[in-house]
Design an enzyme around this catalytic site. Structure first.
Site, PDB file in Angstrom:
ATOM      1  N   ARG A 127       0.850  -1.183   0.000  1.00  0.00           N
ATOM      2  CA  ARG A 127       0.000   0.000   0.000  1.00  0.00           C
ATOM      3  C   ARG A 127       0.893   1.242   0.000  1.00  0.00           C
ATOM      4  O   ARG A 127       2.098   1.151   0.177  1.00  0.00           O
ATOM      5  CB  ARG A 127      -0.954   0.009   1.191  1.00  0.00           C
ATOM      6  CG  ARG A 127      -0.284   0.175   2.554  1.00  0.00           C
ATOM      7  CD  ARG A 127      -1.332   0.254   3.656  1.00  0.00           C
ATOM      8  NE  ARG A 127      -0.737   0.603   4.944  1.00  0.00           N
ATOM      9  CZ  ARG A 127      -1.427   0.818   6.049  1.00  0.00           C
ATOM     10  NH1 ARG A 127      -2.741   0.701   6.037  1.00  0.00           N
ATOM     11  NH2 ARG A 127      -0.828   1.133   7.189  1.00  0.00           N
ATOM     12  N   ASN A 165      -4.961   8.364   3.752  1.00  0.00           N
ATOM     13  CA  ASN A 165      -4.899   7.600   4.997  1.00  0.00           C
ATOM     14  C   ASN A 165      -3.459   7.562   5.477  1.00  0.00           C
ATOM     15  O   ASN A 165      -2.557   7.180   4.727  1.00  0.00           O
ATOM     16  CB  ASN A 165      -5.385   6.163   4.798  1.00  0.00           C
ATOM     17  CG  ASN A 165      -5.407   5.366   6.089  1.00  0.00           C
ATOM     18  OD1 ASN A 165      -6.260   5.592   6.940  1.00  0.00           O
ATOM     19  ND2 ASN A 165      -4.469   4.446   6.261  1.00  0.00           N
ATOM     20  N   GLU A 166      -3.235   8.016   6.726  1.00  0.00           N
ATOM     21  CA  GLU A 166      -1.904   7.938   7.347  1.00  0.00           C
ATOM     22  C   GLU A 166      -0.805   8.391   6.371  1.00  0.00           C
ATOM     23  O   GLU A 166       0.131   7.636   6.074  1.00  0.00           O
ATOM     24  CB  GLU A 166      -1.635   6.527   7.855  1.00  0.00           C
ATOM     25  CG  GLU A 166      -2.555   6.105   8.977  1.00  0.00           C
ATOM     26  CD  GLU A 166      -2.239   4.725   9.542  1.00  0.00           C
ATOM     27  OE1 GLU A 166      -2.601   4.457  10.694  1.00  0.00           O
ATOM     28  OE2 GLU A 166      -1.633   3.898   8.815  1.00  0.00           O
ATOM     29  N   GLU A 322      -8.493   5.790  14.809  1.00  0.00           N
ATOM     30  CA  GLU A 322      -8.135   4.376  14.809  1.00  0.00           C
ATOM     31  C   GLU A 322      -7.501   3.986  16.133  1.00  0.00           C
ATOM     32  O   GLU A 322      -6.677   4.719  16.695  1.00  0.00           O
ATOM     33  CB  GLU A 322      -7.131   4.055  13.696  1.00  0.00           C
ATOM     34  CG  GLU A 322      -7.688   3.972  12.303  1.00  0.00           C
ATOM     35  CD  GLU A 322      -6.645   3.464  11.326  1.00  0.00           C
ATOM     36  OE1 GLU A 322      -5.714   2.745  11.762  1.00  0.00           O
ATOM     37  OE2 GLU A 322      -6.733   3.786  10.136  1.00  0.00           O
ATOM     38  N   TRP A 330       1.499  -6.425  13.937  1.00  0.00           N
ATOM     39  CA  TRP A 330       2.754  -5.976  13.343  1.00  0.00           C
ATOM     40  C   TRP A 330       3.898  -5.841  14.334  1.00  0.00           C
ATOM     41  O   TRP A 330       4.987  -5.433  13.947  1.00  0.00           O
ATOM     42  CB  TRP A 330       2.540  -4.645  12.608  1.00  0.00           C
ATOM     43  CG  TRP A 330       1.606  -3.676  13.284  1.00  0.00           C
ATOM     44  CD1 TRP A 330       0.273  -3.496  13.029  1.00  0.00           C
ATOM     45  CD2 TRP A 330       1.931  -2.761  14.332  1.00  0.00           C
ATOM     46  NE1 TRP A 330      -0.253  -2.527  13.845  1.00  0.00           N
ATOM     47  CE2 TRP A 330       0.739  -2.060  14.649  1.00  0.00           C
ATOM     48  CE3 TRP A 330       3.106  -2.463  15.030  1.00  0.00           C
ATOM     49  CZ2 TRP A 330       0.690  -1.069  15.639  1.00  0.00           C
ATOM     50  CZ3 TRP A 330       3.062  -1.482  16.004  1.00  0.00           C
ATOM     51  CH2 TRP A 330       1.860  -0.807  16.298  1.00  0.00           C
ATOM     52  N   LYS A 371      -5.199  -9.612   8.525  1.00  0.00           N
ATOM     53  CA  LYS A 371      -6.234 -10.545   8.981  1.00  0.00           C
ATOM     54  C   LYS A 371      -6.084 -10.935  10.448  1.00  0.00           C
ATOM     55  O   LYS A 371      -7.050 -11.407  11.058  1.00  0.00           O
ATOM     56  CB  LYS A 371      -6.258 -11.788   8.099  1.00  0.00           C
ATOM     57  CG  LYS A 371      -4.976 -12.591   8.038  1.00  0.00           C
ATOM     58  CD  LYS A 371      -5.121 -13.785   7.094  1.00  0.00           C
ATOM     59  CE  LYS A 371      -3.821 -14.553   6.910  1.00  0.00           C
ATOM     60  NZ  LYS A 371      -2.859 -13.783   6.079  1.00  0.00           N
ATOM     61  N   PHE A 372      -4.890 -10.752  11.018  1.00  0.00           N
ATOM     62  CA  PHE A 372      -4.711 -11.062  12.435  1.00  0.00           C
ATOM     63  C   PHE A 372      -4.753  -9.819  13.310  1.00  0.00           C
ATOM     64  O   PHE A 372      -4.450  -9.886  14.501  1.00  0.00           O
ATOM     65  CB  PHE A 372      -3.405 -11.827  12.650  1.00  0.00           C
ATOM     66  CG  PHE A 372      -3.409 -13.191  12.005  1.00  0.00           C
ATOM     67  CD1 PHE A 372      -4.338 -14.148  12.382  1.00  0.00           C
ATOM     68  CD2 PHE A 372      -2.498 -13.504  11.008  1.00  0.00           C
ATOM     69  CE1 PHE A 372      -4.351 -15.402  11.785  1.00  0.00           C
ATOM     70  CE2 PHE A 372      -2.504 -14.752  10.410  1.00  0.00           C
ATOM     71  CZ  PHE A 372      -3.436 -15.707  10.791  1.00  0.00           C
TER      72      PHE A 372
END
Length: 675
Positions: A127, A165-166, A322, A330, A371-372
């Protein structure tokens, strides 16, 4: 588990300056329906209503779905999603989706991809794969923004816009040819002539003199130390280049969706962007924050971050856009949040000025790189600990918003300021310095000493008007102009208290040395205010403490220096090391009843506690806690005082004369008489 509300006869300042852009405390998070089959969407709305969700941030990473091929747009799915959310009473913060360009842009225009300092071009598959200076990227991004704003700018569910975003999270600077050309143009505007650039950069050193702006390159990988001012200007330029992207999107939104507020999500103490400059371009400040649940001091960083966000907005309410309800994905070790821990940090945000508590993300992804990463609806669904805590938190925030504590939109009073400077952070982080100093970690130790006493602070940028503060603290402000350093001296002249830490006033804004005893240079206003000058640095070896003795006693670390005392009382001296016998902590009183402190080392926590006992008394600032409280914090907002336990043990504390019992990760909201 609900908030403990205590009616207590404690003095609280209830401000009439109540202003919020939201009708209630907002609760919700990033919603990515395009990652799921439409059969899930109705269930999402049902669960959102059950969790008291008010707000969903939609479309952050949806560019490829919105524009599957160049110029071909698909808004049907988003129309349906917004209709369902609106029917469910859920407002929308609509993202412009420009954070991650689609594969077709990278394929058709590989020149839009960013380049690292060694000249390697990044590829597609992650990204933020765009160069901030890419004209092609900007053209396609603004076309998408224009299409979104034209279609949804007056949608009944729309509450705010969220650009990109960020910004800069993964690519804060690109070394491609377009970026270098833009850097040269930026330098030409800044300096006017190449001779002025040569002066500012000190290019007489190492034969670096330039004959024209065309000879200037980005500070790429080099044999050894690069030019310090070139590095600083590259940081300034790169922050500006990303800000220009936000400005361009905001301009389109203002044209096609007038009156709808625009924000983007900051990332707390993010090193690469000067948020002082960015904050002026936000209708309200938003932030992403992910404290480490396994770090017993993480609440200090998160409290400071909340205070920074409020300060960036000039004291106005801000939005926590967020956070994670439990573990992230991470870190090397991704600890989950303990029961109640997420609630504690959420109330910490409200206590320090947030009018909204949002998350990443609503439903935990079944595929992809995150996903985690925990979510409001975990893989296990609604019948899980995490979702039950989410539901309870949503109810509590709704009750607090509707209650009579007057929290929504209320300011957070602060009588103490800490100077925070991104350019000093950038300068201290360079390689050719007296020693490696972690600017953020060092400032947080100063901040933590005030947090332990229940003192709320605002951060201010160098040179800011600090007349509203009884106490101003300037730790490690290595970079400062003569006017900015004189503004510190003025604190004492008006009769207030100033505390200056080591490595302050060493360099000007071109990173040239202030000659003649540092602290702004020979005869400076700051030297006179403090009654000291600095002759020589004597940094300590990593992990080696030093002992100070005198009226203030204890240990310190990181730093010693040889201080020449001309007009100040020595309250502590170094008892060992290179500067043994020399002044470590000094205090100069003034006729105006002010006091100027100089601290030539980094005190231990215990020494900081002793130091700020004296300093707060000097400043006439009454702490909320009678003594230092580790792991517990307090802040007042509106008609309430929040007391939050960030430890896994029950705590008994006295705050503003009132005894409070707190369960592990407990929150008490004290209400009482106005004062």
């Amino acid at each position: 588990m609900f908030t403990q509300t205590v009616c207590a006869n404690i003095p609280l300042r209830r401000s009439s300056a109540v202003s919020s852009i939201f009708p209630s405390i907002r609760f919700g998070g990033d919603y990515n329906p395009d990652q799921w089959d439409p059969s899930v969407w109705d269930d999402d709305v049902r669960l959102m209503r059950g969790a008291s969700v008010t707000t969903a941030t939609v479309g952050v990473f949806s560019w490829a779905r919105l524009e599957p091929r160049p110029g071909e747009f698909d808004f049907g799915w988003l129309d349906t999603v917004l209709e369902k959310l609106d029917a469910g009473g859920i407002r929308v913060i609509l993202a412009t989706a420009t954070a991650s360009p689609p594969a077709w842009l990278a394929t058709l225009h590989p020149e839009s991809l960013p380049v690292d300092e060694r000249g390697s071009r990044f590829g597609f598959g992650s990204r933020q794969q765009y160069s901030p200076s890419s004209a092609v990227y900007r053209e396609h991004a603004l076309r998408l923004v224009r299409e979104l704003a034209a279609r949804y700018g007056a949608h009944p569910a729309l509450e705010a816009w969220h650009t990109n975003n960020e910004y800069g999270c993964h690519v804060a600077a690109s070394y491609d040819d377009e970026s270098v050309a833009a850097f040269r143009a930026w330098l030409a505007r800044r300096y006017g002539t190449v001779d002025e650039l040569n002066r500012a950069w000190g290019t007489g050193f190492w034969s670096q003199r330039y004959g024209s702006f065309d000879e200037v390159d980005a500070p790429r990988h080099a044999p050894t130390f690069r030019n310090p001012t070139q590095l600083l200007d590259w940081k300034r330029f790169s922050s500006w280049a990303l800000l220009e992207l936000h400005r361009a999107e905001r301009s389109v939104l203002a044209e096609l969706s007038p009156g709808v507020p625009v924000t983007t999500n900051f990332m707390g103490f993010f090193a690469d962007l000067d948020y002082w400059d960015w904050s002026a371009e936000m209708d309200f400040i938003s932030d992403d924050e992910y404290p480490d649940p396994s770090d017993p001091l993480s609440h200090v960083l998160s409290a400071a971050t909340r205070d920074l966000m409020r300060s960036l907005g000039g004291g106005r309410p801000w939005l926590l856009m967020e956070q994670s309800p439990s573990a992230v994905n991470w870190r090397d070790r991704n600890a989950p949040k303990a029961p109640g821990q997420h609630r504690a940090t959420s109330f910490q945000s409200v206590a320090r000025g947030a009018d909204g508590i949002l998350h990443f993300q609503w439903r935990q992804s079944a595929s992809g790189a995150e996903k985690f990463h925990a979510a409001m609806v975990p893989h296990g669904g609604e019948n899980t600990r995490v979702h039950r805590e989410v539901q309870a938190l949503g109810r509590e925030l709704a009750e607090l918003s509707a209650g009579d504590a007057g929290v929504l939109g209320a300011p957070v009073p602060a009588s103490v300021a800490i100077v925070w400077d991104w350019e000093s952070w950038w300068a201290l982080g360079q390689e050719a310095t007296p020693t490696r100093i972690d600017y953020l970690a060092s400032v947080l130790e100063w901040y933590g000493a005030l947090l332990r006493r229940g003192v709320t602070i605002n951060f201010v940028r160098p040179g800011a008007d600090t007349a509203a503060y009884r106490l101003v603290v300037a730790p490690l402000q290595q970079v400062g102009s003569g006017d900015e350093l004189a503004a510190l001296a003025a604190v004492v002249e008006r009769g207030d208290t100033l505390v200056v830490g080591f490595q302050t006033g060493i360099l000007d804004r071109d990173l040239h040395v202030h000659l003649g005893g540092y602290l702004g240079g020979a005869g400076s206003a700051l030297q006179r205010a403090l009654g000291v000058s600095v002759e020589e640095f004597a940094p300590l070896q990593l992990g080696v403490p030093t002992v100070v003795a005198g009226e203030l006693e204890g240990t310190a670390g990181v730093w010693q220096e040889h201080v020449r005392v001309t007009d100040a009382a020595v309250l502590a001296s170094f008892a060992d090391g290179h500067a043994s016998g020399g002044a470590a902590i000094t205090r100069r009183a003034t006729e105006a009843a002010g006091a100027a402190w100089y601290v030539a080392t980094q005190p231990s926590a215990a020494l900081f506690d002793a130091l700020f006992d004296r300093v707060l008394a000097d400043a006439g600032v009454e702490p909320a806690f009678a003594g230092p409280e580790y792991g517990v914090e307090t802040a007042a907002r509106g008609g309430a005082r929040f007391v939050i336990n960030h430890t896994g043990e029950p705590r008994e504390v006295v705050v503003a004369g009132t005894g409070v019992s707190l369960e592990p990760f407990g929150v008490a909201v004290l209400t009482g008489s106005e004062g």
